[in-house]
Design a protein around this motif. Structure first.
Motif, PDB file in Angstrom:
ATOM      1  N   GLY A  51      98.556 -79.239  10.692  1.00 61.09           N
ATOM      2  CA  GLY A  51      98.214 -77.980  10.029  1.00 61.09           C
ATOM      3  C   GLY A  51      96.995 -77.300  10.617  1.00 61.09           C
ATOM      4  N   TYR A  52      96.364 -77.928  11.613  1.00 59.72           N
ATOM      5  CA  TYR A  52      95.189 -77.341  12.249  1.00 59.72           C
ATOM      6  C   TYR A  52      95.593 -76.293  13.282  1.00 59.72           C
ATOM      7  N   THR A  53      94.711 -75.355  13.539  1.00 59.12           N
ATOM      8  CA  THR A  53      94.932 -74.331  14.547  1.00 59.12           C
ATOM      9  C   THR A  53      94.941 -74.963  15.938  1.00 59.12           C
ATOM     10  N   VAL A  54      95.918 -74.582  16.759  1.00 58.58           N
ATOM     11  CA  VAL A  54      95.993 -75.046  18.141  1.00 58.58           C
ATOM     12  C   VAL A  54      95.021 -74.197  18.963  1.00 58.58           C
ATOM     13  N   LYS A  55      94.244 -74.851  19.833  1.00 61.16           N
ATOM     14  CA  LYS A  55      93.223 -74.134  20.606  1.00 61.16           C
ATOM     15  C   LYS A  55      93.497 -74.203  22.102  1.00 61.16           C
ATOM     16  N   ASP A  56      93.125 -73.132  22.791  1.00 59.04           N
ATOM     17  CA  ASP A  56      93.092 -73.107  24.255  1.00 59.04           C
ATOM     18  C   ASP A  56      91.651 -73.342  24.664  1.00 59.04           C
ATOM     19  N   THR A  57      91.424 -74.282  25.560  1.00 51.92           N
ATOM     20  CA  THR A  57      90.071 -74.579  26.019  1.00 51.92           C
ATOM     21  C   THR A  57      89.950 -74.234  27.494  1.00 51.92           C
ATOM     22  N   GLU A  58      88.849 -73.567  27.842  1.00 52.29           N
ATOM     23  CA  GLU A  58      88.530 -73.264  29.239  1.00 52.29           C
ATOM     24  C   GLU A  58      87.240 -73.979  29.593  1.00 52.29           C
ATOM     25  N   TRP A  59      87.155 -74.471  30.833  1.00 58.12           N
ATOM     26  CA  TRP A  59      85.975 -75.194  31.296  1.00 58.12           C
ATOM     27  C   TRP A  59      85.228 -74.349  32.306  1.00 58.12           C
ATOM     28  N   HIS A  60      83.911 -74.285  32.155  1.00 60.22           N
ATOM     29  CA  HIS A  60      83.051 -73.464  32.998  1.00 60.22           C
ATOM     30  C   HIS A  60      82.043 -74.359  33.714  1.00 60.22           C
ATOM     31  N   ARG A  61      81.914 -74.152  35.030  1.00 61.32           N
ATOM     32  CA  ARG A  61      80.924 -74.893  35.819  1.00 61.32           C
ATOM     33  C   ARG A  61      79.607 -74.131  35.745  1.00 61.32           C
ATOM     34  N   ILE A  62      78.561 -74.823  35.320  1.00 55.10           N
ATOM     35  CA  ILE A  62      77.237 -74.224  35.161  1.00 55.10           C
ATOM     36  C   ILE A  62      76.268 -74.940  36.111  1.00 55.10           C
ATOM     37  N   THR A  63      75.442 -74.164  36.823  1.00 55.45           N
ATOM     38  CA  THR A  63      74.428 -74.730  37.713  1.00 55.45           C
ATOM     39  C   THR A  63      73.058 -74.262  37.245  1.00 55.45           C
ATOM     40  N   CYS A  64      72.145 -75.229  37.075  1.00 59.44           N
ATOM     41  CA  CYS A  64      70.769 -74.959  36.636  1.00 59.44           C
ATOM     42  C   CYS A  64      69.815 -75.414  37.733  1.00 59.44           C
ATOM     43  N   PHE A  65      68.795 -74.612  38.006  1.00 58.46           N
ATOM     44  CA  PHE A  65      67.848 -74.920  39.072  1.00 58.46           C
ATOM     45  C   PHE A  65      66.459 -75.235  38.532  1.00 58.46           C
ATOM     46  N   ASN A  66      65.722 -76.029  39.304  1.00 59.12           N
ATOM     47  CA  ASN A  66      64.293 -76.334  39.119  1.00 59.12           C
ATOM     48  C   ASN A  66      63.937 -76.774  37.703  1.00 59.12           C
ATOM     49  N   GLY A  67      63.000 -76.092  37.028  1.00 57.19           N
ATOM     50  CA  GLY A  67      62.528 -76.524  35.707  1.00 57.19           C
ATOM     51  C   GLY A  67      63.641 -76.573  34.684  1.00 57.19           C
ATOM     52  N   LEU A  68      64.505 -75.558  34.677  1.00 50.87           N
ATOM     53  CA  LEU A  68      65.636 -75.556  33.746  1.00 50.87           C
ATOM     54  C   LEU A  68      66.566 -76.723  34.055  1.00 50.87           C
ATOM     55  N   GLY A  69      66.794 -76.989  35.328  1.00 52.12           N
ATOM     56  CA  GLY A  69      67.638 -78.114  35.729  1.00 52.12           C
ATOM     57  C   GLY A  69      67.070 -79.446  35.279  1.00 52.12           C
ATOM     58  N   LYS A  70      65.747 -79.596  35.395  1.00 54.65           N
ATOM     59  CA  LYS A  70      65.103 -80.841  34.948  1.00 54.65           C
ATOM     60  C   LYS A  70      65.252 -81.024  33.439  1.00 54.65           C
ATOM     61  N   THR A  71      65.021 -79.957  32.674  1.00 57.90           N
ATOM     62  CA  THR A  71      65.124 -80.035  31.210  1.00 57.90           C
ATOM     63  C   THR A  71      66.547 -80.354  30.775  1.00 57.90           C
TER      64      THR A  71
END
Length: 134
Positions: A51-71
């Motif tokens: 009875g649950y809603t069927v979902k479509d899922t999309e995957w996104h590649r994210i790249t983080c650099f330097n300070g943001l990447g470390k965090t």
């Protein structure tokens, strides 16, 4: 004109962090976003068994650099809900004589919307079990 993307979704895996020879930190994450699946008439599909809603899922590649990447590399974990603001980056390369294309989001800001890893020193100035007046 602006190239701005805003995504809110869950991490599909723990972050992968690496460093370049010039000490640039690069952290890669995969963020899944979902929306209700619809039939040919535009109606939201429901799973007949649950009875649950069927979902479509999309995957996104994210790249983080330097300070943001470390965090992100230090505190993000698989399953965590995050908000990512950044820009779309397209690239192409050749592999085995075939031209391939890639799309990724270069993150400018990542907000953690659910709890992640604890800091390396789990002790804090405040014991969460104590009653604290506000």
């Amino acid at each position: 004109m602006t190239n701005t993307v805003l995504l809110v979704g869950n991490l599909g895996a723990d972050p992968e962090t690496r460093s370049t020879r010039g000490d640039t930190t690069i952290t890669s994450i995969s963020v899944g976003t979902s929306r209700p699946k619809r039939d040919s008439e535009g109606k939201v599909l429901k799973d007949p068994a649950t009875g649950y809603t069927v979902k479509d899922t999309e995957w996104h590649r994210i790249t983080c650099f330097n300070g943001l990447g470390k965090t992100v590399g230090q505190f993000a974990t698989k399953g965590m809900l995050v908000s990512v603001r950044g820009r779309i980056h397209y690239s192409q390369y050749e592999k085995d004589g075939v031209t391939r294309y890639a799309t990724e989001i270069i993150a400018e800001d990542v907000q953690f919307l659910s709890r992640g890893k604890q800091a390396s020193n789990p002790q804090s100035d405040l014991d969460l079990d104590e009653d604290v007046p506000f």
